[in-house]
Design a protein around this motif. Structure first.
Motif, PDB file in Angstrom:
ATOM      1  N   ASP A 123       0.791  -1.226   0.000  1.00  0.00           N
ATOM      2  CA  ASP A 123       0.000   0.000   0.000  1.00  0.00           C
ATOM      3  C   ASP A 123       0.826   1.281   0.000  1.00  0.00           C
ATOM      4  O   ASP A 123       0.319   2.354   0.337  1.00  0.00           O
ATOM      5  N   ILE A 124       2.101   1.184  -0.367  1.00  0.00           N
ATOM      6  CA  ILE A 124       2.943   2.378  -0.499  1.00  0.00           C
ATOM      7  C   ILE A 124       3.682   2.308  -1.829  1.00  0.00           C
ATOM      8  O   ILE A 124       3.688   1.274  -2.498  1.00  0.00           O
ATOM      9  N   THR A 125       4.302   3.416  -2.177  1.00  0.00           N
ATOM     10  CA  THR A 125       5.232   3.422  -3.305  1.00  0.00           C
ATOM     11  C   THR A 125       6.612   3.704  -2.746  1.00  0.00           C
ATOM     12  O   THR A 125       6.931   4.850  -2.392  1.00  0.00           O
ATOM     13  N   PRO A 126       7.452   2.681  -2.599  1.00  0.00           N
ATOM     14  CA  PRO A 126       8.816   2.917  -2.117  1.00  0.00           C
ATOM     15  C   PRO A 126       9.596   3.720  -3.154  1.00  0.00           C
ATOM     16  O   PRO A 126       9.594   3.389  -4.348  1.00  0.00           O
ATOM     17  N   ILE A 127      10.254   4.777  -2.712  1.00  0.00           N
ATOM     18  CA  ILE A 127      11.025   5.620  -3.625  1.00  0.00           C
ATOM     19  C   ILE A 127      12.519   5.434  -3.434  1.00  0.00           C
ATOM     20  O   ILE A 127      13.268   5.289  -4.391  1.00  0.00           O
ATOM     21  N   SER A 128      12.970   5.400  -2.176  1.00  0.00           N
ATOM     22  CA  SER A 128      14.391   5.162  -1.922  1.00  0.00           C
ATOM     23  C   SER A 128      14.651   4.901  -0.449  1.00  0.00           C
ATOM     24  O   SER A 128      14.075   5.565   0.409  1.00  0.00           O
ATOM     25  N   HIS A 278      12.465  10.611  -7.057  1.00  0.00           N
ATOM     26  CA  HIS A 278      13.713   9.908  -6.753  1.00  0.00           C
ATOM     27  C   HIS A 278      14.920  10.768  -7.126  1.00  0.00           C
ATOM     28  O   HIS A 278      15.884  10.884  -6.363  1.00  0.00           O
ATOM     29  N   GLU A 279      14.873  11.384  -8.295  1.00  0.00           N
ATOM     30  CA  GLU A 279      15.982  12.242  -8.730  1.00  0.00           C
ATOM     31  C   GLU A 279      16.159  13.427  -7.792  1.00  0.00           C
ATOM     32  O   GLU A 279      17.291  13.844  -7.502  1.00  0.00           O
ATOM     33  N   ALA A 280      15.041  13.957  -7.283  1.00  0.00           N
ATOM     34  CA  ALA A 280      15.119  15.087  -6.354  1.00  0.00           C
ATOM     35  C   ALA A 280      15.725  14.662  -5.021  1.00  0.00           C
ATOM     36  O   ALA A 280      16.523  15.398  -4.423  1.00  0.00           O
ATOM     37  N   ILE A 281      15.374  13.467  -4.544  1.00  0.00           N
ATOM     38  CA  ILE A 281      15.939  12.944  -3.293  1.00  0.00           C
ATOM     39  C   ILE A 281      17.441  12.760  -3.443  1.00  0.00           C
ATOM     40  O   ILE A 281      18.228  13.158  -2.573  1.00  0.00           O
ATOM     41  N   VAL A 282      17.853  12.162  -4.545  1.00  0.00           N
ATOM     42  CA  VAL A 282      19.280  11.945  -4.794  1.00  0.00           C
ATOM     43  C   VAL A 282      20.022  13.279  -4.837  1.00  0.00           C
ATOM     44  O   VAL A 282      21.088  13.441  -4.228  1.00  0.00           O
ATOM     45  N   ALA A 283      19.450  14.253  -5.546  1.00  0.00           N
ATOM     46  CA  ALA A 283      20.092  15.565  -5.654  1.00  0.00           C
ATOM     47  C   ALA A 283      20.165  16.267  -4.309  1.00  0.00           C
ATOM     48  O   ALA A 283      21.196  16.870  -3.960  1.00  0.00           O
ATOM     49  N   VAL A 301      24.936   7.873   3.908  1.00  0.00           N
ATOM     50  CA  VAL A 301      23.958   8.138   2.857  1.00  0.00           C
ATOM     51  C   VAL A 301      24.363   7.547   1.513  1.00  0.00           C
ATOM     52  O   VAL A 301      25.465   7.794   1.030  1.00  0.00           O
ATOM     53  N   LYS A 302      23.483   6.767   0.942  1.00  0.00           N
ATOM     54  CA  LYS A 302      23.601   6.291  -0.426  1.00  0.00           C
ATOM     55  C   LYS A 302      22.222   5.837  -0.880  1.00  0.00           C
ATOM     56  O   LYS A 302      21.817   4.697  -0.666  1.00  0.00           O
ATOM     57  N   PRO A 303      21.453   6.726  -1.478  1.00  0.00           N
ATOM     58  CA  PRO A 303      20.078   6.401  -1.867  1.00  0.00           C
ATOM     59  C   PRO A 303      19.999   5.209  -2.819  1.00  0.00           C
ATOM     60  O   PRO A 303      20.764   5.112  -3.771  1.00  0.00           O
ATOM     61  N   THR A 304      19.069   4.322  -2.534  1.00  0.00           N
ATOM     62  CA  THR A 304      18.836   3.170  -3.410  1.00  0.00           C
ATOM     63  C   THR A 304      17.836   3.545  -4.494  1.00  0.00           C
ATOM     64  O   THR A 304      17.172   4.588  -4.436  1.00  0.00           O
ATOM     65  N   SER A 305      17.694   2.664  -5.461  1.00  0.00           N
ATOM     66  CA  SER A 305      16.659   2.825  -6.478  1.00  0.00           C
ATOM     67  C   SER A 305      15.321   2.403  -5.887  1.00  0.00           C
ATOM     68  O   SER A 305      15.272   1.719  -4.860  1.00  0.00           O
ATOM     69  N   PRO A 306      14.208   2.774  -6.531  1.00  0.00           N
ATOM     70  CA  PRO A 306      12.899   2.325  -6.050  1.00  0.00           C
ATOM     71  C   PRO A 306      12.797   0.802  -6.001  1.00  0.00           C
ATOM     72  O   PRO A 306      12.218   0.239  -5.073  1.00  0.00           O
ATOM     73  N   GLU A 307      13.374   0.135  -7.004  1.00  0.00           N
ATOM     74  CA  GLU A 307      13.325  -1.322  -7.052  1.00  0.00           C
ATOM     75  C   GLU A 307      14.102  -1.939  -5.897  1.00  0.00           C
ATOM     76  O   GLU A 307      13.658  -2.910  -5.275  1.00  0.00           O
ATOM     77  N   GLN A 308      15.260  -1.400  -5.593  1.00  0.00           N
ATOM     78  CA  GLN A 308      16.047  -1.890  -4.469  1.00  0.00           C
ATOM     79  C   GLN A 308      15.313  -1.654  -3.153  1.00  0.00           C
ATOM     80  O   GLN A 308      15.390  -2.468  -2.228  1.00  0.00           O
ATOM     81  N   ALA A 309      14.602  -0.526  -3.063  1.00  0.00           N
ATOM     82  CA  ALA A 309      13.860  -0.198  -1.847  1.00  0.00           C
ATOM     83  C   ALA A 309      12.784  -1.245  -1.576  1.00  0.00           C
ATOM     84  O   ALA A 309      12.582  -1.668  -0.434  1.00  0.00           O
TER      85      ALA A 309
END
Length: 332
Positions: A123-128, A278-283, A301-309
């Motif tokens: 029920d969520i959309t994982p972003i990172s 996701h791009e905004a979080i990484v930036a 800190v090392k943001p993951t991709s949505p798929e990895q999340a």
């Protein structure tokens, strides 16, 4: 007991919890959301002000506003171990204008609550999964223990004669405390609070003797002497507090636990909006001023991709389910 560590996951370790509702409005320069205009982006924190995740989110908020090109409003909506705030995220329109930052508690809750108002993954959309924050076992300075050996001796001499605080039943802070007692073979009474803020306040006042808490949330109190650090809970010392030895190096080699923090959105977000956020979080987390703040707090800190999340949420949910069972956490 197996250690719980962001470092031991599939993500590189060099990659990464009440004062009520509060809000900070941040302005940004240019609109990124095509039809958004000046519509603000709600950034919901399902935890109290004064927690580790709160410190992280606020340190990154200005840069996030710039990266999104929209005004950003941070809201603290604590309650029910994070369920209250996360529910607000889940019920919001999936248009990219409502986001949330969650921690380990998000995937622990299904194992702690008999009934959940939502599925923590579906029920969520994982972003990172953005990164990890160090946890520290701290005590009131009046407690006659300055390290793990002295604390264990104290607890063994007076079984269940002392209290340890947590930010709530079944939270990562609670489980980290239970893990310490289990590894050391000692006992103490668990006193759950509604959030990190009131927990730390009572630790300083001496109402409870000890507790595990996020390092960023108590750094000022450790420096002032209002609290004393017994040891870091993670697998390695923190650059933000290199003088604090880990619990593992003080005689409990199998003890390792740290908090992680992740950004999520409502369910069924469009791929384009997920990519944009996701791009905004990484930036934002790559901005020099944010990296400096993260280093000072000791965060990795090392943001993951949505798929990895998504994969990480699933693996962590399974791991904590086993720990909750072993710790005999009473379901709510």
């Amino acid at each position: 007991m197996s250690p719980i560590s962001f470092a031991s996951s599939s993500f590189n370790r060099r990659a990464l919890l009440g004062l009520g509702a509060s809000a900070v409005v941040l302005s940004a320069a240019r609109p990124v959301f095509a039809q958004g205009g000046d519509k603000p982006v709600r950034f919901i924190l399902p935890i109290s002000a004064g927690s580790g995740v709160d410190a992280i989110a606020r340190a990154a908020s200005v840069a996030l506003g710039k990266a999104l090109g929209q005004p950003v409003v941070i809201e603290n909506l604590p309650g029910a171990g994070g369920i209250t705030g996360t529910s607000a995220v889940i019920k919001a329109p999936p248009d990219g204008f409502t986001l949330g930052m969650v921690s380990n508690n998000h995937v622990i809750n299904p194992s702690v609550f008999k009934k959940m108002p939502f599925d923590a993954i579906a029920d969520i959309t994982p972003i990172s999964v953005v990164g990890a924050t160090p946890l520290v076992l701290a005590v009131n300075p009046k407690l006659p223990a300055k390290n793990v050996k002295e604390l264990v001796a104290l607890l063994r001499a007076k079984p269940e004669g002392y209290n340890y605080a947590s930010s709530g039943n079944g939270t990562i802070i609670h489980l980290a405390g239970e893990m310490f007692m289990d590894e050391a073979g000692v006992k103490a009474r668990h006193i759950p609070y509604k959030g990190t803020g009131p927990m730390v306040t009572d630790m300083i006042a001496g109402q409870v003797e000890m507790g595990v808490v996020a390092l960023p949330a108590v750094q000022p109190y450790l420096k002032s002497g209002a609290l004393r650090a017994i040891g870091l809970c993670g697998p390695a010392r923190s650059p933000a507090a290199p003088e604090i030895a880990t619990i593992a190096e003080q005689g409990l080699p199998n003890y390792a636990v740290e908090g992680w923090f992740a950004v999520i959105g409502p369910p069924k977000m469009q791929p384009a909006d997920v990519k944009r956020v996701h791009e905004a979080i990484v930036a934002a987390f790559a901005a020099p001023e944010v990296r400096e703040a993260m280093d000072k707090q000791g965060n990795i800190v090392k943001p993951t991709s949505p798929e990895q999340a998504v994969s990480y949420f699933r693996s962590e949910a399974a791991r904590y389910a086993a720990l909750v069972k072993k710790a005999n956490v009473v379901l709510e």
